[in-house]
Scaffold this motif. Structure first.
Motif, PDB file in Angstrom:
ATOM      1  N   ARG A 191       0.923  -1.175  -0.078  1.00 44.36           N
ATOM      2  CA  ARG A 191       0.031  -0.097   0.033  1.00 44.36           C
ATOM      3  C   ARG A 191       0.765   1.270  -0.090  1.00 44.36           C
ATOM      4  NH1 ARG A 191      -3.575   1.408   5.289  1.00 44.36           N
ATOM      5  NH2 ARG A 191      -1.124   1.591   6.088  1.00 44.36           N
ATOM      6  N   ALA A 192       1.894   1.270   1.003  1.00 44.40           N
ATOM      7  CA  ALA A 192       2.799   2.319   0.789  1.00 44.40           C
ATOM      8  C   ALA A 192       3.592   2.563  -0.527  1.00 44.40           C
ATOM      9  CB  ALA A 192       3.898   2.275   2.034  1.00 44.40           C
ATOM     10  N   LEU A 193       4.085   1.501  -1.122  1.00 43.93           N
ATOM     11  CA  LEU A 193       4.848   1.382  -2.261  1.00 43.93           C
ATOM     12  C   LEU A 193       3.660   2.158  -3.574  1.00 43.93           C
ATOM     13  CD1 LEU A 193       7.390   1.318  -3.994  1.00 43.93           C
ATOM     14  CD2 LEU A 193       6.827  -1.271  -4.342  1.00 43.93           C
ATOM     15  N   GLY A 194       2.498   1.528  -3.476  1.00 43.83           N
ATOM     16  CA  GLY A 194       1.646   2.107  -4.471  1.00 43.83           C
ATOM     17  C   GLY A 194       1.334   3.339  -4.356  1.00 43.83           C
ATOM     18  N   GLY A 195       1.090   3.766  -3.175  1.00 42.25           N
ATOM     19  CA  GLY A 195       0.526   5.392  -2.640  1.00 42.25           C
ATOM     20  C   GLY A 195       1.860   6.238  -3.002  1.00 42.25           C
ATOM     21  N   LEU A 196       3.072   5.694  -2.974  1.00 45.51           N
ATOM     22  CA  LEU A 196       4.230   6.535  -3.353  1.00 45.51           C
ATOM     23  C   LEU A 196       4.609   6.674  -4.607  1.00 45.51           C
ATOM     24  CD1 LEU A 196       6.676   7.990  -2.088  1.00 45.51           C
ATOM     25  CD2 LEU A 196       8.135   5.939  -2.295  1.00 45.51           C
ATOM     26  N   LEU A 197       3.914   5.669  -5.584  1.00 43.70           N
ATOM     27  CA  LEU A 197       4.018   5.845  -7.012  1.00 43.70           C
ATOM     28  C   LEU A 197       2.651   6.490  -7.594  1.00 43.70           C
ATOM     29  CD1 LEU A 197       5.141   2.065  -7.642  1.00 43.70           C
ATOM     30  CD2 LEU A 197       6.464   4.296  -8.357  1.00 43.70           C
ATOM     31  N   GLN A 198       1.804   6.789  -6.821  1.00 36.89           N
ATOM     32  CA  GLN A 198       0.591   7.364  -6.880  1.00 36.89           C
ATOM     33  C   GLN A 198      -0.520   6.474  -7.817  1.00 36.89           C
ATOM     34  OE1 GLN A 198       2.103  11.456  -8.176  1.00 36.89           O
ATOM     35  NE2 GLN A 198       1.719  11.968  -6.135  1.00 36.89           N
ATOM     36  N   PHE A 199      -0.328   5.255  -7.792  1.00 35.15           N
ATOM     37  CA  PHE A 199      -1.342   4.325  -8.423  1.00 35.15           C
ATOM     38  C   PHE A 199      -2.584   4.308  -8.039  1.00 35.15           C
ATOM     39  CE2 PHE A 199       2.641   1.911  -9.854  1.00 35.15           C
ATOM     40  CZ  PHE A 199       3.136   2.732 -10.813  1.00 35.15           C
ATOM     41  N   ALA A 200      -3.558   4.138  -8.902  1.00 34.42           N
ATOM     42  CA  ALA A 200      -5.146   3.907  -8.607  1.00 34.42           C
ATOM     43  C   ALA A 200      -5.034   2.516  -7.890  1.00 34.42           C
ATOM     44  CB  ALA A 200      -5.792   3.856  -9.760  1.00 34.42           C
ATOM     45  N   GLY A 201      -6.063   2.497  -6.906  1.00 36.38           N
ATOM     46  CA  GLY A 201      -6.410   1.353  -6.141  1.00 36.38           C
ATOM     47  C   GLY A 201      -5.547   1.303  -4.656  1.00 36.38           C
ATOM     48  N   PHE A 202      -5.129   2.128  -4.457  1.00 38.48           N
ATOM     49  CA  PHE A 202      -4.097   2.234  -3.143  1.00 38.48           C
ATOM     50  C   PHE A 202      -4.540   3.152  -2.146  1.00 38.48           C
ATOM     51  CE2 PHE A 202      -1.593   0.138  -6.258  1.00 38.48           C
ATOM     52  CZ  PHE A 202      -0.883  -1.063  -5.461  1.00 38.48           C
ATOM     53  N   GLU A 203      -5.827   3.647  -2.291  1.00 38.02           N
ATOM     54  CA  GLU A 203      -6.267   4.736  -1.465  1.00 38.02           C
ATOM     55  C   GLU A 203      -6.970   4.476   0.014  1.00 38.02           C
ATOM     56  OE1 GLU A 203      -7.272   4.013  -4.608  1.00 38.02           O
ATOM     57  OE2 GLU A 203      -6.498   5.618  -5.740  1.00 38.02           O
ATOM     58  N   PHE A 204      -7.064   2.924   0.009  1.00 41.38           N
ATOM     59  CA  PHE A 204      -7.749   2.451   1.256  1.00 41.38           C
ATOM     60  C   PHE A 204      -7.023   2.797   2.477  1.00 41.38           C
ATOM     61  CE2 PHE A 204      -4.939  -0.866  -0.540  1.00 41.38           C
ATOM     62  CZ  PHE A 204      -4.458  -1.232   0.395  1.00 41.38           C
ATOM     63  N   ASP A 205      -7.563   2.694   3.617  1.00 38.87           N
ATOM     64  CA  ASP A 205      -6.979   2.878   4.950  1.00 38.87           C
ATOM     65  C   ASP A 205      -6.684   1.600   5.719  1.00 38.87           C
ATOM     66  OD1 ASP A 205      -6.911   5.689   4.737  1.00 38.87           O
ATOM     67  OD2 ASP A 205      -9.110   5.816   5.070  1.00 38.87           O
ATOM     68  N   ASP A 206      -7.253   0.435   5.717  1.00 34.37           N
ATOM     69  CA  ASP A 206      -6.990  -0.549   6.417  1.00 34.37           C
ATOM     70  C   ASP A 206      -7.543  -1.857   5.725  1.00 34.37           C
ATOM     71  OD1 ASP A 206      -9.927  -0.435   6.411  1.00 34.37           O
ATOM     72  OD2 ASP A 206     -10.139  -0.096   8.452  1.00 34.37           O
ATOM     73  N   LEU A 207      -7.378  -2.904   6.279  1.00 32.76           N
ATOM     74  CA  LEU A 207      -7.467  -4.113   5.536  1.00 32.76           C
ATOM     75  C   LEU A 207      -9.231  -4.375   5.115  1.00 32.76           C
ATOM     76  CD1 LEU A 207      -5.743  -6.361   4.813  1.00 32.76           C
ATOM     77  CD2 LEU A 207      -6.533  -7.986   7.028  1.00 32.76           C
ATOM     78  N   ALA A 208      -9.953  -3.777   5.977  1.00 39.73           N
ATOM     79  CA  ALA A 208     -11.224  -3.848   5.663  1.00 39.73           C
ATOM     80  C   ALA A 208     -11.419  -3.143   4.371  1.00 39.73           C
ATOM     81  CB  ALA A 208     -12.038  -3.153   6.552  1.00 39.73           C
ATOM     82  N   GLY A 209     -11.121  -1.911   4.276  1.00 38.78           N
ATOM     83  CA  GLY A 209     -11.056  -1.025   2.998  1.00 38.78           C
ATOM     84  C   GLY A 209     -10.491  -2.018   1.695  1.00 38.78           C
ATOM     85  N   LEU A 210      -9.318  -2.489   2.018  1.00 36.21           N
ATOM     86  CA  LEU A 210      -8.717  -3.377   0.749  1.00 36.21           C
ATOM     87  C   LEU A 210      -9.846  -4.372   0.683  1.00 36.21           C
ATOM     88  CD1 LEU A 210      -6.622  -4.452  -0.931  1.00 36.21           C
ATOM     89  CD2 LEU A 210      -5.429  -5.442   1.322  1.00 36.21           C
ATOM     90  N   ARG A 211     -10.148  -5.370   1.310  1.00 31.93           N
ATOM     91  CA  ARG A 211     -11.088  -6.424   1.071  1.00 31.93           C
ATOM     92  C   ARG A 211     -12.045  -5.963   0.326  1.00 31.93           C
ATOM     93  NH1 ARG A 211     -10.029  -9.326   6.785  1.00 31.93           N
ATOM     94  NH2 ARG A 211      -8.173 -10.862   6.160  1.00 31.93           N
ATOM     95  N   ALA A 212     -12.882  -4.638   0.539  1.00 30.62           N
ATOM     96  CA  ALA A 212     -13.922  -4.346   0.182  1.00 30.62           C
ATOM     97  C   ALA A 212     -13.675  -4.035  -1.420  1.00 30.62           C
ATOM     98  CB  ALA A 212     -14.532  -2.952   0.707  1.00 30.62           C
ATOM     99  N   GLY A 213     -12.290  -3.506  -1.919  1.00 32.93           N
ATOM    100  CA  GLY A 213     -12.198  -3.237  -3.189  1.00 32.93           C
ATOM    101  C   GLY A 213     -11.874  -4.613  -4.081  1.00 32.93           C
TER     102      GLY A 213
END
Length: 775
Positions: free
Chosen positions: A637-659
């Motif tokens: 999540r941190a690497l994807g956010g640093l690269l500013q890619f879509a799909g890495f905006e979630f805050d926690d595991l529940a947010g990840l699973r929802a997507g």
């Protein structure tokens, strides 16, 4: 009006226990009925999963039949219920006998609870508290029993043994190895192996669980902690795709032992040694506890910010389409989903987790078992293809062992005569290059029995020859519930597409279910998450055969985790950038990687694994992470956010699973691998039971076990003579020098060299033609 008894169903009986009426099936024992309604009856020798022995006599109860009391108390574990039976478990006579038996059992017991590892969770302690005397009347000298060393996994203190024989019955009836037994008679009776040999069954740790006293304890855990100091955290096994349920027993965030967690549909109440003792590998000396980057050829520990910036920059430099993403098949589904998002953001379709697969002609991915694990114990016939099932999935093999005890017949088509713990009804042992032909013989027998061959296989089946053994196997598969198991040596075979297609045809022709063993604990989950090549993407082997300019390795340890370690090493060494998400930093990983991002192993992270029955099992972190290591999904999540890619905006595991969107696993393509004539000596490459992943390779007790054999070139005596070799001679293969071991289990035309050892990891792949030279 008096109450009328409830009429029982035809297979149920009405009985009464301590005044409580109940119904129980015909043939059940009193103790089963009592357990079902919560009436406690003390016991030592009885175990619900073991055959009845009735030798401890602790469960004596009063029984009334037809209005008359039986003259003597009866053992509740060995007395069948009968209509109208009345049982008294707490009558004066029953309690007197139970207390007398307890006194006898304690006569020779050393009463060394303060130094016993079983203290605090000991059945003998618990029962003696309720049924024992406060002072012993026995003043004679207690007997002592000399201990045997039965291996690195189980510690013995046989003076404590009360001869309940649970361990004996486990090794004979569940493990099927008959390694323990009773010697001598009367007060001289001793339980042991007689010759002091190591217990070699892959399920040996379960004798610790069934032992009701401290005679058998966990050797790696010995004297480490008391039961009341430990916190139990639920988790699952991650060394095969069965997903055995277990408890991690931790103290201050450190795993000190592992015990089974009951789940009848998966592992019952058992646990393989591989899942039980692997926790030692979590604390290996080369565990990475801080991010590291390689600058000017030198490794240096750094901050997360620096390491992630370094990794992001390295990935940005890789041209689009030149990045390969390789994931360990035990990666959690959440981490797999994020890897796909990362690859998509980097413009790469080259993503795969099938590191040990050689044949991709049919686009095969792991799929759910056609016959659930629990039903395998009920089959009447089974065919194992390319499978050393005892080592590949020990508790699935246990189910098949139970079926054989009930009369099932098992046939095998294998590249070696593996050591099964049940009698085979038929066995074909052929070199790897002949495995397809041997299975075609069974297909030919199915056609001879009236089945129609599919067009893609018709010519090959027509050219095959079959014998009476093939016909018998096909007939048995037709005779009631049956299963065909494609093992790891079939799935990783260079012509696996043929083996799959033929097995499916035999399954359709006979009505047998086809269960294909996934290679990796979460191969099913990663397939569902789409951790597979996208449109135009390369599979794992193609990524190494056509090297990429950059690689992302997630939980992968080169060269040990690859089907062709030498090819993998060459590709990785030639890459411009290699970003490794890793828990361990082996010397080889340090050679190939540019940055190492320390991640959690399964007991240390939250995630989901999907087992062979298609059941997603979620686990939560059961222990603390070393140093600055982080869960893999957080690092991604941190690497994807640093690269500013879509799909890495979630805050926690529940947010990840929802997507997360489940990808319908693609149907296998109709393609079949090209069959080439192979002559000469071919390599049989199997992954040893205790070297299938990085954690197991670092588990000290398992590595000291006899099942973890030293690397060698194994061949039969005739083949060795043809090669001009003798036992213990040294042969050279590439840069490796191996001893020759004469092994009658290996067929002509094959040399069995186990994978994942330092000396064998870079040798040519399974099925490759080898030329041996004397060293």
């Amino acid at each position: 009006m008096s109450a009328q008894p409830t009429p029982a169903a035809p297979d149920l009986l009405n009985i009464e226990i301590d005044g409580k009426p109940t119904q129980i099936r015909k043939g059940a024992m009193i103790i089963e009925a009592a357990d079902a309604i919560g009436v406690p009856i003390p016991r030592f020798c009885y175990h619900r999963k073991l055959p009845i022995a009735a030798n401890c006599r602790m469960c004596l109860v009063d029984v009334e039949m037809g209005g008359r009391m039986m003259p003597k108390p009866q053992p509740a574990c060995a007395t069948p219920v009968a209509e109208g039976m009345k049982v008294m478990t707490r009558s004066e006579k029953a309690l007197k006998f139970q207390k007398d038996v307890m006194e006898f059992l304690l006569i020779n017991h050393p009463l060394d609870c303060p130094i016993c590892d079983q203290g605090g969770e000991c059945e003998l302690q618990d029962v003696s508290l309720g049924y024992g005397r406060s002072v012993s009347r026995y003043t004679e000298r207690k007997r002592t029993v000399a201990d045997e060393n039965i291996g690195p996994l189980v510690a013995t203190e046989m003076t404590r043994c009360i001869q309940c024989t649970r361990c004996v019955r486990f090794t004979s009836e569940i493990a099927g190895t008959y390694e323990l037994g009773g010697m001598n008679r009367g007060e001289n009776l001793q339980i042991g192996t007689y010759i002091g040999k190591t217990i070699e069954t892959e399920l040996s740790g379960n004798i610790i669980d069934v032992c009701p006293v401290g005679a058998l304890t966990n050797k790696p855990f010995q004297f480490k902690a008391r039961a009341w100091e430990l916190t139990a955290k639920p988790s699952i096994g991650y060394h095969d795709a069965l997903g055995s349920n277990l408890w991690l027993h931790t103290r201050r965030g450190e795993v000190l032992r592992t015990v089974p967690r009951d789940n009848e549909s998966i592992n019952e109440c058992w646990l393989s040694d591989r899942d039980r003792y692997s926790y030692q590998g979590l604390y290996a000396a080369d565990r990475v506890s801080a991010p590291e980057v390689k600058r000017n050829g030198q490794w240096q520990a750094t901050t997360w910010e620096d390491a992630l910036s370094f990794a992001a920059e390295a990935l940005r430099k890789v041209p689009a389409g030149e990045l390969g993403v390789l994931a360990n098949p035990a990666t959690t589904s959440e981490e797999g989903d994020l890897l796909v998002r990362l690859a998509r953001g980097l413009g790469s379709a080259h993503v795969d987790h099938r590191l040990r697969q050689l044949d991709f002609a049919d686009g095969a991915v792991a799929g759910t078992f056609a016959m659930p694990v629990a039903d395998v114990a009920k089959v009447r016939g089974a065919l194992l293809v390319g499978s050393n099932l005892r080592h590949e999935m020990p508790l699935l093999n246990h189910r098949l062992h139970q079926a054989v005890k009930k009369g099932a017949k098992v046939y095998t088509v294998n590249p070696a005569a593996f050591d099964f713990n049940y009698k085979l009804a038929g066995e074909a042992v052929v070199a790897p290059q002949s495995l397809v032909d041997a299975l075609l013989g069974l297909a030919r027998a199915a056609v001879n029995a009236g089945a129609s061959a599919p067009a893609a296989l018709a010519e090959a089946i027509a050219a095959a020859s079959s014998d009476q053994g093939d016909a018998d196997a096909v007939a048995q598969l037709k005779n009631g519930p049956a299963v065909i198991v494609l093992g790891e040596l079939a799935v990783t075979h260079p012509q696996a597409s043929w083996l799959r297609a033929i097995a499916r045809f035999i399954g359709e022709a006979t009505g047998a279910a086809v269960n294909e063993l996934p290679v990796g604990a979460n191969a099913l989950g990663l397939a569902r998450a789409g951790v597979l090549p996208g449109n135009g993407g390369l599979d794992a082997q193609a990524m190494l055969a056509n090297p990429r300019k950059g690689y992302v390795l997630f939980g992968v340890e080169p060269p040990y985790d690859f089907a062709d370690g030498g090819k993998a090493l060459n590709a990785l060494l030639g890459a411009d950038s290699v970003v490794a998400f890793a828990a361990f930093a082996s010397p080889t990983l340090r050679d190939v990687a540019d940055v190492i991002l320390p991640i959690a192993l399964l007991p240390e992270t939250d995630g989901t694994l999907v087992n062979v029955d298609g059941v997603p099992q979620q686990v939560q972190a059961g222990t603390k992470l070393p140093g600055q290591a982080r869960p893999g999904w957080k690092v991604l999540r941190a690497l994807g956010g640093l690269l500013q890619f879509a799909g890495f905006e979630f805050d926690d595991l529940a947010g990840l699973r929802a997507g997360m969107a489940e990808v319908s696993t693609r149907p296998g393509a109709v393609g079949l691998a090209t069959r080439e004539t192979v002559s000469g000596l071919t390599r049989l490459a199997s992954w040893p039971i205790y070297r299938t992943d990085a954690v197991l390779r670092r588990a000290e007790a398992l590595n000291a076990h006899p099942l973890n054999r030293a690397p060698a070139a194994r061949m039969n005596a005739d083949e060795a003579a043809r090669q001009g070799l003798v036992a213990d001679a040294a042969v050279k293969l590439g840069q490796s020098v191996l001893p020759v071991v004469i092994d009658a289990a290996v067929p002509d035309g094959a040399v069995w060299i186990e994978a994942a050892h330092d000396l064998t990891a870079t040798l040519p792949a399974y099925g490759a033609t080898l030329t041996l030279s004397k060293a």
